[in-house]
Design a protein around this motif. Structure first.
Motif, PDB file in Angstrom:
ATOM      1  N   CYS A 190      45.592-110.629 -60.241  1.00  0.00           N
ATOM      2  CA  CYS A 190      46.794-111.165 -59.597  1.00  0.00           C
ATOM      3  C   CYS A 190      47.891-110.112 -59.526  1.00  0.00           C
ATOM      4  N   CYS A 191      48.433-109.738 -60.655  1.00  0.00           N
ATOM      5  CA  CYS A 191      49.598-108.844 -60.706  1.00  0.00           C
ATOM      6  C   CYS A 191      49.274-107.436 -60.204  1.00  0.00           C
ATOM      7  N   VAL A 192      48.199-106.849 -60.705  1.00  0.00           N
ATOM      8  CA  VAL A 192      47.834-105.491 -60.289  1.00  0.00           C
ATOM      9  C   VAL A 192      47.408-105.487 -58.826  1.00  0.00           C
ATOM     10  N   GLU A 193      46.614-106.475 -58.446  1.00  0.00           N
ATOM     11  CA  GLU A 193      46.171-106.562 -57.049  1.00  0.00           C
ATOM     12  C   GLU A 193      47.359-106.708 -56.101  1.00  0.00           C
ATOM     13  N   THR A 194      48.341-107.511 -56.466  1.00  0.00           N
ATOM     14  CA  THR A 194      49.539-107.692 -55.643  1.00  0.00           C
ATOM     15  C   THR A 194      50.297-106.379 -55.506  1.00  0.00           C
ATOM     16  N   ALA A 195      50.413-105.633 -56.603  1.00  0.00           N
ATOM     17  CA  ALA A 195      51.096-104.339 -56.554  1.00  0.00           C
ATOM     18  C   ALA A 195      50.367-103.369 -55.633  1.00  0.00           C
ATOM     19  N   ILE A 196      49.047-103.381 -55.676  1.00  0.00           N
ATOM     20  CA  ILE A 196      48.255-102.493 -54.817  1.00  0.00           C
ATOM     21  C   ILE A 196      48.451-102.868 -53.357  1.00  0.00           C
ATOM     22  N   GLN A 197      48.391-104.160 -53.075  1.00  0.00           N
ATOM     23  CA  GLN A 197      48.542-104.626 -51.692  1.00  0.00           C
ATOM     24  C   GLN A 197      49.954-104.415 -51.153  1.00  0.00           C
ATOM     25  N   SER A 198      50.945-104.358 -52.046  1.00  0.00           N
ATOM     26  CA  SER A 198      52.330-104.214 -51.607  1.00  0.00           C
ATOM     27  C   SER A 198      52.608-102.856 -50.982  1.00  0.00           C
ATOM     28  N   GLY A 199      51.842-101.859 -51.378  1.00  0.00           N
ATOM     29  CA  GLY A 199      52.078-100.511 -50.876  1.00  0.00           C
ATOM     30  C   GLY A 199      53.215 -99.799 -51.601  1.00  0.00           C
ATOM     31  N   ASP A 200      53.864-100.473 -52.527  1.00  0.00           N
ATOM     32  CA  ASP A 200      54.979 -99.907 -53.296  1.00  0.00           C
ATOM     33  C   ASP A 200      54.410 -99.006 -54.398  1.00  0.00           C
ATOM     34  N   LYS A 201      54.510 -97.699 -54.189  1.00  0.00           N
ATOM     35  CA  LYS A 201      53.904 -96.741 -55.123  1.00  0.00           C
ATOM     36  C   LYS A 201      54.502 -96.851 -56.535  1.00  0.00           C
ATOM     37  N   ASP A 202      55.816 -97.077 -56.628  1.00  0.00           N
ATOM     38  CA  ASP A 202      56.433 -97.211 -57.952  1.00  0.00           C
ATOM     39  C   ASP A 202      55.896 -98.437 -58.683  1.00  0.00           C
TER      40      ASP A 202
END
Length: 91
Positions: free
Chosen positions: A61-73
């Motif tokens: 959930c959390c990591v996958e969402t960060a990856i999909q967001s494209g937000d490198k930070d």
């Protein structure tokens, strides 16, 4: 945390809570040491399964969402959190 994980972990933790109370009773009753240690080992294994389930939920959930967001930070933050927690899990 996803609803199904929250429910599943809540049930598991309730069982673990009962096991811990049972261990306290065993100690109060001066039960055989190896029996107590065996029950402690079972609680540790049960907690490890809860830990793994929550970690799996975090990655899914959390990591996958960060990856999909494209937000490198945000991606770096989530990966750093994951590396940190995995390091602590190893001891």
């Amino acid at each position: 945390m996803q609803c199904c994980t929250k429910t599943s972990c809540g049930r598991r933790l309730s069982r673990i809570e009962g096991q811990v109370r049972g261990i306290a009773r065993m100690i109060d009753e001066d039960r055989y040491c190896i029996d107590v240690v065996t029950q402690i080992s079972a609680v540790r294994a049960a907690l490890k399964r809860v830990e793994e389930e929550i970690l799996k939920d975090h990655v899914g959930c959390c990591v996958e969402t960060a990856i999909q967001s494209g937000d490198k930070d945000e991606q770096r933050r989530k990966v750093a959190e994951l590396v940190d927690v995995l390091g602590r899990m190893r001891g």
